[in-house]
Design an enzyme around this catalytic site. Structure first.
Site, PDB file in Angstrom:
ATOM      1  N   CYS A 119      -0.593   4.108   2.091  1.00  0.00           N
ATOM      2  CA  CYS A 119      -0.394   3.990   3.536  1.00  0.00           C
ATOM      3  C   CYS A 119       1.057   4.280   3.921  1.00  0.00           C
ATOM      4  O   CYS A 119       1.317   4.932   4.925  1.00  0.00           O
ATOM      5  CB  CYS A 119      -0.716   2.572   4.026  1.00  0.00           C
ATOM      6  SG  CYS A 119      -2.179   1.851   3.307  1.00  0.00           S
ATOM      7  N   ASP A 120       2.005   3.786   3.138  1.00  0.00           N
ATOM      8  CA  ASP A 120       3.396   3.752   3.603  1.00  0.00           C
ATOM      9  C   ASP A 120       4.365   4.607   2.786  1.00  0.00           C
ATOM     10  O   ASP A 120       5.514   4.762   3.183  1.00  0.00           O
ATOM     11  CB  ASP A 120       3.899   2.296   3.592  1.00  0.00           C
ATOM     12  CG  ASP A 120       3.062   1.423   4.512  1.00  0.00           C
ATOM     13  OD1 ASP A 120       2.683   1.920   5.594  1.00  0.00           O
ATOM     14  OD2 ASP A 120       2.770   0.271   4.160  1.00  0.00           O
ATOM     15  N   CYS A 174       0.817  -1.216   0.000  1.00  0.00           N
ATOM     16  CA  CYS A 174       0.000   0.000   0.000  1.00  0.00           C
ATOM     17  C   CYS A 174       0.850   1.266   0.000  1.00  0.00           C
ATOM     18  O   CYS A 174       1.329   1.710   1.048  1.00  0.00           O
ATOM     19  CB  CYS A 174      -0.932  -0.013   1.209  1.00  0.00           C
ATOM     20  SG  CYS A 174      -1.955   1.456   1.312  1.00  0.00           S
TER      21      CYS A 174
END
Ligand code: NAP
Length: 311
Positions: A140-141, A137
């Site tokens: 997300c990261d 992701c």
């Protein structure tokens, strides 16, 4: 925890685009559906960036925002939500019993919209490295990896989208693909190939993740599948974007699936079992779009409503 043995009219498993659209329609039909949000509330759109092809948003819309809007819309009409995860299913006469976490619930109609989950490469140390320089992701990261080289594995729209997103942070984005052309849609492929910060590495597969002594990713070992040449590519993070598998573990052996685990839809959104309806990526290996998931969620709710009213 939800009270045991309360008979629900409609339970919807999954809270992605398909599940939430089903929830909007079922709630508007006064069926007060219970939505089991599952392990990844919001589904795949909750980890995507800009959605440019959902009709009605000429400037595009953020995936998580689109999902939040659908959630609110369903709630406004009376849908109820639980974070429970469906883990098993039994048939009980006309009804279906569904295990939600540790509790069995009973429902007159069930809509399964449990979606699909990211696939991994299946390499050594993979599980240990997730969250330590290995992720599926970018949204997300990605921001954790500023001014360092990273790589994306895959050649579809997800890989293209992740690679483009990561150019905001990383010093360099390698796109490692096992063939010599992208599977991504033309518009996405063109953007990737025109982006100076992205370097495609064609015909190549990851053989190994190389962590440091603290267990943080430092590099990957690659093999060119044409020349057989192997080399080490230093990267701080590997973003795996190689597609998805349907989330059907809870229904294994109980509902019809194809050899890859996708649920089989008989007619419109109907399964072989009266009262069980199917929507979204859990049954779709062809289109897998937010809008097709939403469309099938709508169909599933309308079919469930007809079934409950005996039509
Ligand atoms: P996908 O289209 O199935 O692409 C998966 C990619 O990963 C392919 O390039 C495949 O290689 C590669 N791959 C699969 N297994 C691999 C392995 N074990 N090792 C190395 N590479 C592997 O999946 P996706 O990109 O997640 O897209 C899924 C669907 O969502 C598509 O319909 C896509 O259009 C849609 N989507 C749309 C958007 C958007 O419109 N913004 C964004 C994301 C996704 P091969 O090419 O050799 O098969």
């Amino acid at each position: 925890m939800l009270p045991l043995a309360r008979m629900e009219k409609v339970i919807i498993v999954g809270s992605g685009c398909a599940g939430l659209t089903a929830a909007i329609y079922a709630a508007r039909a006064n069926l007060s559906p219970l939505v089991l949000e599952g392990g990844q509330p919001g589904g795949q759109l909750s980890t995507t960036t800009m959605v440019e092809n959902f009709p009605g948003f000429p400037e595009g819309i953020d995936g998580p925002q689109l999902i939040m809007n659908m959630h609110k819309q369903a709630e406004n009409f009376g849908a109820r939500f639980s974070y429970a995860v469906a883990t098993d299913l039994e048939f009980a006469g006309d009804h279906v019993r569904l295990k939600a976490d540790d509790e069995w619930l009973e429902t007159q109609a069930l809509i399964i919209a449990s979606g699909a989950s990211a696939r991994w490469l299946g390499l050594e140390n993979e599980e240990k490295l997730i969250g330590h320089g290995l992720t599926s992701c970018a949204t997300c990261d990605g921001a954790f990896y500023r001014n360092v080289p990273v790589c994306v594995v895959g050649g579809g729209d997800s890989a293209a989208e992740e690679a483009l997103f990561l150019t905001r942070f990383a010093s360099k984005v390698y796109l490692i693909h096992r063939r010599d052309q992208l599977r991504a849609s033309k518009i996405m492929a063109d953007r990737v190939l025109a982006c100076e910060k992205i370097e495609p590495i064609w015909n190549s597969v990851v053989l190994k993740y190389i962590p440091d002594e603290k267990g943080e990713m430092t590099a990957v070992e690659l093999r060119n599948v044409v020349t057989k040449e192997e080399r080490i590519l230093p990267v701080a993070c590997v973003f795996v974007a190689i597609g998805h598998d349907p989330n059907t573990q809870a229904f294994a052996g109980k509902l019809e699936t194809d050899p890859d685990g996708y649920l089989i839809v008989r007619h419109l959104a109907e399964s072989k079992h009266p009262g069980i309806f199917i929507a979204g990526d859990v049954a779709d290996r062809v289109y897998r779009q937010a809008v097709t998931a939403a469309g099938s969620g709508c169909a599933a709710a309308i079919e469930a409503e007809k079934y409950l009213s005996g039509l």
